[in-house]
Design a protein around this motif. Structure first.
Motif, PDB file in Angstrom:
ATOM      1  N   GLU A   1     -23.479  15.054   8.811  1.00 33.08           N
ATOM      2  CA  GLU A   1     -22.959  15.108   9.940  1.00 33.08           C
ATOM      3  C   GLU A   1     -23.788  16.372  10.694  1.00 33.08           C
ATOM      4  O   GLU A   1     -23.691  16.204  12.024  1.00 33.08           O
ATOM      5  CB  GLU A   1     -21.616  15.330  10.135  1.00 33.08           C
ATOM      6  CG  GLU A   1     -20.845  13.876   9.520  1.00 33.08           C
ATOM      7  CD  GLU A   1     -20.905  12.912  10.429  1.00 33.08           C
ATOM      8  OE1 GLU A   1     -21.238  13.170  11.455  1.00 33.08           O
ATOM      9  OE2 GLU A   1     -20.728  11.733  10.065  1.00 33.08           O
ATOM     10  N   CYS A   2     -24.175  17.505  10.070  1.00 32.29           N
ATOM     11  CA  CYS A   2     -24.520  18.505  10.924  1.00 32.29           C
ATOM     12  C   CYS A   2     -26.136  18.750  10.071  1.00 32.29           C
ATOM     13  O   CYS A   2     -26.299  19.876   9.572  1.00 32.29           O
ATOM     14  CB  CYS A   2     -23.579  19.575  10.510  1.00 32.29           C
ATOM     15  SG  CYS A   2     -22.053  19.408  11.013  1.00 32.29           S
ATOM     16  N   PRO A   3     -26.996  18.103  10.595  1.00 31.46           N
ATOM     17  CA  PRO A   3     -28.334  18.414   9.691  1.00 31.46           C
ATOM     18  C   PRO A   3     -29.028  19.390  10.605  1.00 31.46           C
ATOM     19  O   PRO A   3     -30.001  19.977   9.759  1.00 31.46           O
ATOM     20  CB  PRO A   3     -29.028  17.005  10.213  1.00 31.46           C
ATOM     21  CG  PRO A   3     -28.476  16.284  11.427  1.00 31.46           C
ATOM     22  CD  PRO A   3     -27.145  16.755  11.265  1.00 31.46           C
ATOM     23  N   ASP A   4     -28.639  20.080  11.545  1.00 33.28           N
ATOM     24  CA  ASP A   4     -29.432  21.051  12.462  1.00 33.28           C
ATOM     25  C   ASP A   4     -28.615  22.323  11.737  1.00 33.28           C
ATOM     26  O   ASP A   4     -29.110  23.273  12.986  1.00 33.28           O
ATOM     27  CB  ASP A   4     -29.615  20.638  13.768  1.00 33.28           C
ATOM     28  CG  ASP A   4     -28.309  20.273  14.445  1.00 33.28           C
ATOM     29  OD1 ASP A   4     -27.458  20.206  13.745  1.00 33.28           O
ATOM     30  OD2 ASP A   4     -28.508  19.690  15.403  1.00 33.28           O
ATOM     31  N   MET A   5     -27.685  22.339  11.287  1.00 36.27           N
ATOM     32  CA  MET A   5     -27.109  23.875  10.920  1.00 36.27           C
ATOM     33  C   MET A   5     -27.325  24.421   9.572  1.00 36.27           C
ATOM     34  O   MET A   5     -27.323  23.643   8.656  1.00 36.27           O
ATOM     35  CB  MET A   5     -25.563  23.734  11.126  1.00 36.27           C
ATOM     36  CG  MET A   5     -24.863  25.152  10.898  1.00 36.27           C
ATOM     37  SD  MET A   5     -25.234  26.514  11.814  1.00 36.27           S
ATOM     38  CE  MET A   5     -24.099  26.486  13.032  1.00 36.27           C
TER      39      MET A   5
ATOM     40  N   LEU B   1     -26.407  20.572  -5.466  1.00 31.88           N
ATOM     41  CA  LEU B   1     -26.343  21.339  -4.153  1.00 31.88           C
ATOM     42  C   LEU B   1     -27.486  21.357  -3.500  1.00 31.88           C
ATOM     43  O   LEU B   1     -27.694  21.401  -2.260  1.00 31.88           O
ATOM     44  CB  LEU B   1     -25.882  22.855  -4.403  1.00 31.88           C
ATOM     45  CG  LEU B   1     -24.272  22.843  -4.608  1.00 31.88           C
ATOM     46  CD1 LEU B   1     -23.819  24.337  -5.130  1.00 31.88           C
ATOM     47  CD2 LEU B   1     -23.108  22.599  -3.414  1.00 31.88           C
ATOM     48  N   ALA B   2     -28.585  21.624  -4.329  1.00 27.68           N
ATOM     49  CA  ALA B   2     -30.019  21.450  -3.790  1.00 27.68           C
ATOM     50  C   ALA B   2     -30.374  20.291  -3.111  1.00 27.68           C
ATOM     51  O   ALA B   2     -30.754  20.145  -2.283  1.00 27.68           O
ATOM     52  CB  ALA B   2     -30.931  22.066  -4.888  1.00 27.68           C
ATOM     53  N   LYS B   3     -30.024  18.951  -3.928  1.00 30.55           N
ATOM     54  CA  LYS B   3     -30.087  17.689  -3.556  1.00 30.55           C
ATOM     55  C   LYS B   3     -29.467  17.352  -2.209  1.00 30.55           C
ATOM     56  O   LYS B   3     -29.917  16.640  -1.252  1.00 30.55           O
ATOM     57  CB  LYS B   3     -29.784  16.706  -4.441  1.00 30.55           C
ATOM     58  CG  LYS B   3     -30.806  16.571  -5.680  1.00 30.55           C
ATOM     59  CD  LYS B   3     -30.333  15.459  -6.756  1.00 30.55           C
ATOM     60  CE  LYS B   3     -31.079  15.453  -7.818  1.00 30.55           C
ATOM     61  NZ  LYS B   3     -30.740  14.354  -8.890  1.00 30.55           N
ATOM     62  N   ILE B   4     -28.312  18.124  -2.045  1.00 25.79           N
ATOM     63  CA  ILE B   4     -27.461  17.884  -0.693  1.00 25.79           C
ATOM     64  C   ILE B   4     -28.255  18.654   0.459  1.00 25.79           C
ATOM     65  O   ILE B   4     -28.074  17.939   1.269  1.00 25.79           O
ATOM     66  CB  ILE B   4     -26.106  18.301  -1.004  1.00 25.79           C
ATOM     67  CG1 ILE B   4     -25.148  17.624  -1.854  1.00 25.79           C
ATOM     68  CG2 ILE B   4     -25.355  18.717   0.364  1.00 25.79           C
ATOM     69  CD1 ILE B   4     -23.905  18.166  -2.245  1.00 25.79           C
ATOM     70  N   GLY B   5     -28.835  19.682   0.073  1.00 29.49           N
ATOM     71  CA  GLY B   5     -29.671  20.043   1.217  1.00 29.49           C
ATOM     72  C   GLY B   5     -28.730  21.584   1.610  1.00 29.49           C
ATOM     73  O   GLY B   5     -29.033  22.006   2.787  1.00 29.49           O
ATOM     74  N   VAL B   6     -27.925  22.072   0.879  1.00 35.26           N
ATOM     75  CA  VAL B   6     -27.519  23.286   1.057  1.00 35.26           C
ATOM     76  C   VAL B   6     -28.582  24.495   1.198  1.00 35.26           C
ATOM     77  O   VAL B   6     -29.383  24.402   0.389  1.00 35.26           O
ATOM     78  CB  VAL B   6     -26.410  23.856   0.055  1.00 35.26           C
ATOM     79  CG1 VAL B   6     -26.018  25.163   0.180  1.00 35.26           C
ATOM     80  CG2 VAL B   6     -25.342  22.823  -0.069  1.00 35.26           C
ATOM     81  N   ASP B   7     -28.694  25.221   2.165  1.00 40.63           N
ATOM     82  CA  ASP B   7     -29.640  26.255   2.392  1.00 40.63           C
ATOM     83  C   ASP B   7     -29.415  27.349   1.598  1.00 40.63           C
ATOM     84  O   ASP B   7     -30.540  28.222   1.455  1.00 40.63           O
ATOM     85  CB  ASP B   7     -29.455  26.507   4.007  1.00 40.63           C
ATOM     86  CG  ASP B   7     -29.955  25.403   4.999  1.00 40.63           C
ATOM     87  OD1 ASP B   7     -31.011  25.240   5.119  1.00 40.63           O
ATOM     88  OD2 ASP B   7     -28.801  24.898   5.157  1.00 40.63           O
TER      89      ASP B   7
ATOM     90  N   TRP C   1     -17.033  18.982   9.383  1.00 37.91           N
ATOM     91  CA  TRP C   1     -18.001  18.919  10.106  1.00 37.91           C
ATOM     92  C   TRP C   1     -17.872  19.205  11.345  1.00 37.91           C
ATOM     93  O   TRP C   1     -18.900  19.850  12.101  1.00 37.91           O
ATOM     94  CB  TRP C   1     -18.830  17.616   9.957  1.00 37.91           C
ATOM     95  CG  TRP C   1     -18.120  16.451   9.911  1.00 37.91           C
ATOM     96  CD1 TRP C   1     -17.445  15.562   9.139  1.00 37.91           C
ATOM     97  CD2 TRP C   1     -17.956  15.820  11.398  1.00 37.91           C
ATOM     98  NE1 TRP C   1     -17.030  14.646   9.764  1.00 37.91           N
ATOM     99  CE2 TRP C   1     -16.979  14.803  11.098  1.00 37.91           C
ATOM    100  CE3 TRP C   1     -18.067  16.089  12.858  1.00 37.91           C
ATOM    101  CZ2 TRP C   1     -16.735  13.798  12.218  1.00 37.91           C
ATOM    102  CZ3 TRP C   1     -17.745  15.143  13.783  1.00 37.91           C
ATOM    103  CH2 TRP C   1     -16.886  14.085  13.360  1.00 37.91           C
ATOM    104  N   ALA C   2     -16.735  19.095  12.122  1.00 38.14           N
ATOM    105  CA  ALA C   2     -16.315  19.249  13.597  1.00 38.14           C
ATOM    106  C   ALA C   2     -16.378  20.748  13.494  1.00 38.14           C
ATOM    107  O   ALA C   2     -16.836  21.514  14.523  1.00 38.14           O
ATOM    108  CB  ALA C   2     -15.028  18.592  13.842  1.00 38.14           C
ATOM    109  N   ASP C   3     -15.760  21.520  12.604  1.00 33.85           N
ATOM    110  CA  ASP C   3     -15.702  22.993  12.757  1.00 33.85           C
ATOM    111  C   ASP C   3     -17.375  23.641  12.636  1.00 33.85           C
ATOM    112  O   ASP C   3     -17.432  24.366  13.499  1.00 33.85           O
ATOM    113  CB  ASP C   3     -15.159  23.418  11.184  1.00 33.85           C
ATOM    114  CG  ASP C   3     -14.572  24.733  11.612  1.00 33.85           C
ATOM    115  OD1 ASP C   3     -15.142  25.483  12.443  1.00 33.85           O
ATOM    116  OD2 ASP C   3     -13.763  25.339  10.758  1.00 33.85           O
ATOM    117  N   VAL C   4     -17.986  22.938  12.126  1.00 34.47           N
ATOM    118  CA  VAL C   4     -19.623  23.329  11.829  1.00 34.47           C
ATOM    119  C   VAL C   4     -20.027  23.216  13.146  1.00 34.47           C
ATOM    120  O   VAL C   4     -20.902  23.948  13.889  1.00 34.47           O
ATOM    121  CB  VAL C   4     -20.295  22.814  10.617  1.00 34.47           C
ATOM    122  CG1 VAL C   4     -21.781  22.851  10.812  1.00 34.47           C
ATOM    123  CG2 VAL C   4     -19.605  23.003   9.543  1.00 34.47           C
ATOM    124  N   LYS C   5     -19.859  21.842  13.812  1.00 30.32           N
ATOM    125  CA  LYS C   5     -20.612  21.825  15.090  1.00 30.32           C
ATOM    126  C   LYS C   5     -20.106  22.551  16.272  1.00 30.32           C
ATOM    127  O   LYS C   5     -20.588  23.051  17.287  1.00 30.32           O
ATOM    128  CB  LYS C   5     -20.317  20.092  15.521  1.00 30.32           C
ATOM    129  CG  LYS C   5     -21.211  19.048  14.625  1.00 30.32           C
ATOM    130  CD  LYS C   5     -20.933  17.972  15.221  1.00 30.32           C
ATOM    131  CE  LYS C   5     -21.558  16.829  14.230  1.00 30.32           C
ATOM    132  NZ  LYS C   5     -21.663  15.314  14.959  1.00 30.32           N
TER     133      LYS C   5
END
Length: 458
Positions: free
Chosen positions: A161-165, A297-303, A130-134
């Motif tokens: 950890e990264c709800p806005d990406m 994956l859909a439940k996790i919220g993968v876009d 998640w730090a990489d994503v941030k």
């Protein structure tokens, strides 16, 4: 999150040609990705090598309300830096929905020159935490395509950890034996760099493993296989017991011996291969098939759920689009997973299937469940319907089939299995069997199956 409130993830398919792009959309894709050979990791088999065709693709996708992403995920050497911005300028003018990029230097250049253009981080960049994503969000990227080496639990933690990406993951296609594409085999054997788009898929070659021993000078010499006593079943049982334990895994006693490999196209040329505590590096990975994990994956919220394969066939594109569309729609509607989807994918050419790193262990029931269904639904692509008139379809033949065969009609309007009762050639003469590619035949078919694909049930 309740199942009924699930947001439908994007279904992203490969487009190696305009025909494949439209097939992807016909069978349920929301978006496609393609690339210019000079700056993507697929330098071959790509119709989008000209700006004219690329523009047709982008405009055609937008006309259908779909998205078109351009892969520009090369790791360039200095020579390509000199031409990159100049060559990308007309591409940017076509307004693709995003660029897929991996190299930090190229990303910096694009962000500085075209800050309004959305950039997705390629899987080649190996984002695994998640730090990489941030970090990439701070750099202005709008989506990260996560590395294939992540488990479902790790993906869920990154999402939290990264709800806005935006997050994208691969669900189907070829897997690399290296860390998400960072492989040197092709460069070593053929001087063709995988990270420059010219991979020769050396990991897929037909290798034979040979035992070897060191002579007094330290050179490796082949040991004829007939002199080796080896019980495969016993070794397999011991290996399975070892892997089930994980943790402090004992090494097999034969793992410390030297071996030679022989590639099918070069008989008699033996190359040394060594195995250490991490495993053997020259192997042919199974293909990824994670359709059973779509709901999670859909439940996790993968876009976005991505299918690999810009060099694959029209049939591959249509079949995977249709199957994963149904899996997504079932998950969003709260319907249980349909095991038939596993088997429908088995008819595609594959190297055996795995769900990759998504989960470490399968229960025995799950293993049997997957294997049994696949065996019951095997099929082979045999033809493409070119047009339908007066109840007869003109079919471009891809593989042999015959009267009496059970044929699956694969169409955006729904699939149907029929027994082929009649077949005629262009002169209206009755045929009982047709050979492989290069022929056209006529079969009785309803007009709703215009542009359908045909598969013979095996």
């Amino acid at each position: 999150m309740s199942t009924s409130s699930l947001r439908s993830p994007e279904l992203l398919l490969p487009a190696g040609s305009l025909e494949k792009m439209h097939a992807a959309f016909d069978f349920g894709a929301d978006a496609v990705y393609a690339g210019q050979p000079r700056y993507s990791l697929r330098a071959r088999n790509n119709e989008f090598s000209t700006l004219d065709v690329l523009q047709q693709g982008i405009e055609g996708a937008h006309a259908r309300g779909k998205l078109f992403f351009v892969a520009s995920n090369i790791f360039p050497h200095n020579a390509k830096l000199k031409t990159y911005l100049r060559d990308m300028e007309p591409v940017i003018a076509m307004k693709p929905d995003a660029l897929i990029m991996a190299d930090p230097g190229l990303i910096m250049m694009v962000r500085e020159k075209w800050p309004e253009v959305p950039v997705h981080l390629s899987v080649q960049a190996n984002a695994v935490n998640w730090a990489d994503v941030k970090f990439w969000r701070k750099m202005g990227l709008t989506r990260v395509i996560l590395s294939r080496e992540l488990s479902l639990d790790e993906i869920e933690e990154i999402r939290q950890e990264c709800p806005d990406m935006e997050l994208e993951v691969f669900v189907h296609g070829a897997l690399c034996i290296a860390y998400s594409g960072r492989c040197l085999l092709s460069g070593y054997f053929n001087h063709r760099d995988p990270n420059q788009g010219t991979c020769t898929n050396s990991c897929r070659w037909d290798y034979k493993v040979e035992n070897a021993t060191e002579n007094e000078t330290g050179d490796l010499q082949r040991i004829p296989v007939e002199t080796i006593k080896f019980d495969f079943n016993k070794a397999l049982e011991e290996a399975n017991q070892s892997f089930s334990a994980m943790g402090d895994m004992p090494r097999h006693p034969l793992a410390d011996r030297p071996y030679l490999i022989e590639e099918g196209g070069k008989p008699g040329q033996f190359m040394p291969i060594l195995e250490d505590e991490h495993g053997t590096y020259i192997m042919n990975s199974k293909d990824l098939r994670a359709v059973e994990h779509v709901e999670r994956l859909a439940k996790i919220g993968v876009d976005s759920l991505k299918v690999e394969g810009r060099t694959k066939s029209l049939y591959y594109v249509a079949r995977t689009a249709q199957v994963y569309r149904r899996a997504i729609d079932d998950a969003v509607a709260g319907r249980p997973f349909n095991p038939q989807l596993l088997g429908e994918l088995n008819g595609l050419a594959n190297r055996g299937y795995t769900d990759g790193f998504y989960q470490r262990h399968h229960t025995q029931d799950h293993q049997n469940y997957m294997e049994g269904v696949s065996q019951a639904h095997r099929s082979q692509y045999v033809g493409q319907v070119l047009n339908v008139a007066d109840g007869w379809a003109e079919v471009e033949v891809k593989n042999r089939f015959a009267v009496g065969d059970r044929i699956e009609i694969i169409s955006p309007n729904g699939n149907e299995i029929v027994t082929l009762a009649e077949m005629r050639n262009a002169d209206n003469q009755t045929l009982n069997i047709i050979g492989g590619a290069g022929h056209k035949v006529r079969i009785p078919l309803d007009a709703k199956y215009e542009k359908a694909l045909l598969a013979r049930m095996l």
